[in-house]
Every structure is written in C-alpha cells, then in structure tokens.
Design a protein around this motif. Structure first.
Motif, PDB file in Angstrom:
ATOM      1  N   ILE A  13       0.795  -1.219   0.000  1.00 20.25           N
ATOM      2  CA  ILE A  13       0.000   0.000   0.000  1.00 20.25           C
ATOM      3  C   ILE A  13       0.838   1.285   0.000  1.00 20.25           C
ATOM      4  CG2 ILE A  13      -1.643   1.355   1.388  1.00 20.25           C
ATOM      5  CD1 ILE A  13      -3.085  -1.281   1.990  1.00 20.25           C
ATOM      6  N   PRO A  14       1.898   1.410   0.810  1.00 17.11           N
ATOM      7  CA  PRO A  14       2.655   2.672   0.788  1.00 17.11           C
ATOM      8  C   PRO A  14       3.159   3.038  -0.601  1.00 17.11           C
ATOM      9  CG  PRO A  14       3.274   1.379   2.708  1.00 17.11           C
ATOM     10  CD  PRO A  14       2.405   0.497   1.875  1.00 17.11           C
ATOM     11  N   ASN A  15       3.717   2.078  -1.336  1.00 20.53           N
ATOM     12  CA  ASN A  15       4.183   2.363  -2.692  1.00 20.53           C
ATOM     13  C   ASN A  15       3.028   2.684  -3.625  1.00 20.53           C
ATOM     14  OD1 ASN A  15       6.893   2.027  -2.068  1.00 20.53           O
ATOM     15  ND2 ASN A  15       6.924  -0.126  -2.642  1.00 20.53           N
ATOM     16  N   LEU A  16       1.913   2.007  -3.445  1.00 22.67           N
ATOM     17  CA  LEU A  16       0.742   2.271  -4.276  1.00 22.67           C
ATOM     18  C   LEU A  16       0.245   3.694  -4.067  1.00 22.67           C
ATOM     19  CD1 LEU A  16      -1.485   1.180  -6.180  1.00 22.67           C
ATOM     20  CD2 LEU A  16      -2.760   0.514  -4.126  1.00 22.67           C
ATOM     21  N   VAL A  17       0.103   4.092  -2.817  1.00 22.82           N
ATOM     22  CA  VAL A  17      -0.364   5.436  -2.504  1.00 22.82           C
ATOM     23  C   VAL A  17       0.618   6.476  -3.032  1.00 22.82           C
ATOM     24  CG1 VAL A  17      -0.815   7.059  -0.619  1.00 22.82           C
ATOM     25  CG2 VAL A  17      -1.722   4.736  -0.497  1.00 22.82           C
ATOM     26  N   SER A  18       1.900   6.220  -2.864  1.00 20.80           N
ATOM     27  CA  SER A  18       2.915   7.171  -3.328  1.00 20.80           C
ATOM     28  C   SER A  18       2.861   7.328  -4.844  1.00 20.80           C
ATOM     29  CB  SER A  18       4.300   6.677  -2.902  1.00 20.80           C
ATOM     30  OG  SER A  18       5.305   7.544  -3.388  1.00 20.80           O
ATOM     31  N   THR A  19       2.679   6.216  -5.558  1.00 22.21           N
ATOM     32  CA  THR A  19       2.621   6.276  -7.020  1.00 22.21           C
ATOM     33  C   THR A  19       1.390   7.027  -7.494  1.00 22.21           C
ATOM     34  OG1 THR A  19       3.803   4.167  -7.176  1.00 22.21           O
ATOM     35  CG2 THR A  19       2.608   4.899  -9.129  1.00 22.21           C
ATOM     36  N   VAL A  20       0.245   6.722  -6.896  1.00 20.12           N
ATOM     37  CA  VAL A  20      -0.994   7.401  -7.284  1.00 20.12           C
ATOM     38  C   VAL A  20      -0.903   8.883  -6.964  1.00 20.12           C
ATOM     39  CG1 VAL A  20      -3.481   7.576  -6.851  1.00 20.12           C
ATOM     40  CG2 VAL A  20      -2.394   5.331  -7.027  1.00 20.12           C
ATOM     41  N   LYS A  21      -0.304   9.203  -5.827  1.00 21.44           N
ATOM     42  CA  LYS A  21      -0.192  10.596  -5.409  1.00 21.44           C
ATOM     43  C   LYS A  21       0.607  11.411  -6.411  1.00 21.44           C
ATOM     44  CE  LYS A  21       1.000  13.384  -1.354  1.00 21.44           C
ATOM     45  NZ  LYS A  21       1.556  13.350   0.031  1.00 21.44           N
ATOM     46  N   GLY A  22       1.564  10.776  -7.075  1.00 21.70           N
ATOM     47  CA  GLY A  22       2.373  11.480  -8.053  1.00 21.70           C
ATOM     48  C   GLY A  22       1.573  11.971  -9.251  1.00 21.70           C
ATOM     49  N   TYR A  23       0.450  11.311  -9.508  1.00 22.40           N
ATOM     50  CA  TYR A  23      -0.382  11.707 -10.656  1.00 22.40           C
ATOM     51  C   TYR A  23      -1.704  12.337 -10.221  1.00 22.40           C
ATOM     52  CZ  TYR A  23       2.686   8.881 -13.630  1.00 22.40           C
ATOM     53  OH  TYR A  23       3.772   8.367 -14.294  1.00 22.40           O
ATOM     54  N   ALA A  24      -2.112  12.063  -9.013  1.00 22.81           N
ATOM     55  CA  ALA A  24      -3.433  12.527  -8.564  1.00 22.81           C
ATOM     56  C   ALA A  24      -3.345  13.059  -7.145  1.00 22.81           C
ATOM     57  CB  ALA A  24      -4.454  11.396  -8.655  1.00 22.81           C
ATOM     58  N   ALA A  25      -2.470  14.023  -6.938  1.00 25.16           N
ATOM     59  CA  ALA A  25      -2.229  14.541  -5.592  1.00 25.16           C
ATOM     60  C   ALA A  25      -3.473  15.162  -4.978  1.00 25.16           C
ATOM     61  CB  ALA A  25      -1.095  15.567  -5.626  1.00 25.16           C
ATOM     62  N   HIS A  26      -4.369  15.698  -5.826  1.00 20.76           N
ATOM     63  CA  HIS A  26      -5.535  16.384  -5.275  1.00 20.76           C
ATOM     64  C   HIS A  26      -6.618  15.411  -4.814  1.00 20.76           C
ATOM     65  CE1 HIS A  26      -6.458  15.710  -9.519  1.00 20.76           C
ATOM     66  NE2 HIS A  26      -7.737  15.743  -9.185  1.00 20.76           N
ATOM     67  N   GLU A  27      -6.391  14.102  -5.031  1.00 18.83           N
ATOM     68  CA  GLU A  27      -7.340  13.103  -4.529  1.00 18.83           C
ATOM     69  C   GLU A  27      -6.996  12.784  -3.074  1.00 18.83           C
ATOM     70  OE1 GLU A  27      -9.862  12.214  -6.158  1.00 18.83           O
ATOM     71  OE2 GLU A  27      -9.430  12.511  -8.278  1.00 18.83           O
ATOM     72  N   ALA A  28      -6.839  13.830  -2.296  1.00 15.87           N
ATOM     73  CA  ALA A  28      -6.326  13.669  -0.935  1.00 15.87           C
ATOM     74  C   ALA A  28      -7.255  12.828  -0.065  1.00 15.87           C
ATOM     75  CB  ALA A  28      -6.122  15.047  -0.292  1.00 15.87           C
ATOM     76  N   GLN A  29      -8.547  12.994  -0.223  1.00 17.30           N
ATOM     77  CA  GLN A  29      -9.497  12.291   0.636  1.00 17.30           C
ATOM     78  C   GLN A  29      -9.397  10.776   0.453  1.00 17.30           C
ATOM     79  OE1 GLN A  29     -13.544  13.534   0.126  1.00 17.30           O
ATOM     80  NE2 GLN A  29     -14.338  12.233   1.751  1.00 17.30           N
TER      81      GLN A  29
END
Length: 212
Positions: free
Chosen positions: A52-68
C-alpha cells in the motif's frame, strides 16, 4: 505398594492407546492445521499492507488532489496495523475482520479514482503494483477460504462423540471463524482491475418544453 516400572509402562501404553482411539492425536493435528492456516491468512494480509505505501505514493504522483481517497487508504492501513489479533477470541477476530474490510473498501475506492488518470495507468511502477495487488487479493481469498474450512473441520471434530470428551478434559474449545454478510464475498476477491473502462454515465433525456 509401589507400581513397578513394567506395570507403569503398561498403564501408560494403555492410556496412550485410549487417547489415540478417542481422537486425541487427531485433535492435535487439526489444531496445528488451523494454526498453519491462520499464519497463511496473516501472511497474505501483511503482503497487501506492504504494497500500500508504494501504491499510494505512485498514485499521489499523478493525482495529488485526490487527498481524501489517499488519506482513507492510509488511515485504514494504519488501523489494521494497530490491531493485535487473537484468532481464538471471537471479538478480536471480528475487529480484525472489520478493519480488513474497511481497508478493502478504501482500496476499491482508490481503484475507481485511478480510472480517471490515463498517464497513471501507463506508469510501469503502477502496472507492477497492479499485478502484485491483484495476485495478493486472490491469495487472500484462497487463504481465507482454506482457513474457514480448517476451522469448520476442527470444530465439527471436537464436538463429535467421543472426541468431545477428550477435548473437554484437555481444554480444547471451538474456535471462532470469519463471517460474511454475503456468502459470495468469501469466493470473490475485491475487484482491482485497472484496465476496465470507466462506467458510462446515462445521458439525461431532454425535457419537453411547455407549449406557448
């Protein structure tokens, strides 16, 4: 009067045969099988948590505003890691199952969000995580299903006569098990297919204009 060594040996041998005939050895084997099955369940859940940590980090790189959505996954994972589960305690197992279910739901929502980011879906790191996560979800389903069967087999055995008498003497009790509201949830892993196109929203029909 002292019992001779030979007589003591004979008594122990007779006792061993009686216990074996009443299912004592089988209880030990089934109990160990349940423990091994539970270890595999924990191993697969831990494998998912580690991804999960790597998954969240990867997604955050493209969709940072999906914070919720990202925060929900992170918090659900943290909640799971804080639970010190005891598989022999029904309340503890229920809390563990609820926390894992919340994590599954948070991951499912995250997967829906990723459908809106084509660049993310083409990222090689993301594709690798996708494959690992899909495989892990399937292994979780298999491990849970096998554990459920092992516990059912154990519980049925120690409740049957005459094994129930041996179980009572040696303190073996029925074990709690996973429960689901929908029986199909045991057989089907959560959907984590990133390649499915997003569902099309139904188009609204134009409303007729009132006549002048």
């Amino acid at each position: 009067m002292r019992i001779t060594s030979s007589l003591r040996f004979v008594l122990l041998a007779v006792l061993a045969m009686l216990l074996s005939g009443c299912g004592y050895n089988q209880i030990q084997q089934k109990d160990e099988a349940v423990k091994a099955g539970w270890s595999e369940v924990l191993n697969q859940y831990k494998r998912r948590a580690d991804l999960i940590p790597n998954l969240v980090s990867t997604v955050k790189g493209y969709a940072a505003h999906e914070a919720q959505v990202l925060t929900a996954v992170t918090e659900a994972r943290a909640k799971v890691s804080q639970i010190n589960v005891n598989a022999d305690d029904a309340e503890s197992l229920a809390k563990f199952q609820q926390a894992q279910g919340e994590l599954s739901s948070a991951l499912s929502r995250l997967m829906v969000v990723t459908e809106n980011y084509p660049n993310l879906k083409a990222d090689q790191s993301f594709l690798g995580l996708q494959t690992q996560l899909e495989g892990t979800e399937n292994r979780i389903t298999v491990a849970r299903g096998r554990y459920i069967q092992l516990v059912q087999d154990y519980n049925t055995y120690i409740r049957s006569f005459p094994q129930n008498l041996v179980a009572m003497v040696f303190g073996y009790k029925p074990k709690p098990n996973f429960t689901v509201e929908n029986e199909a949830q045991i057989q089907n892993a959560p959907t984590v297919d990133f390649n499915q196109p997003p569902a099309q929203q139904p188009q609204q029909q134009p409303q007729p204009q009132p006549a002048n």
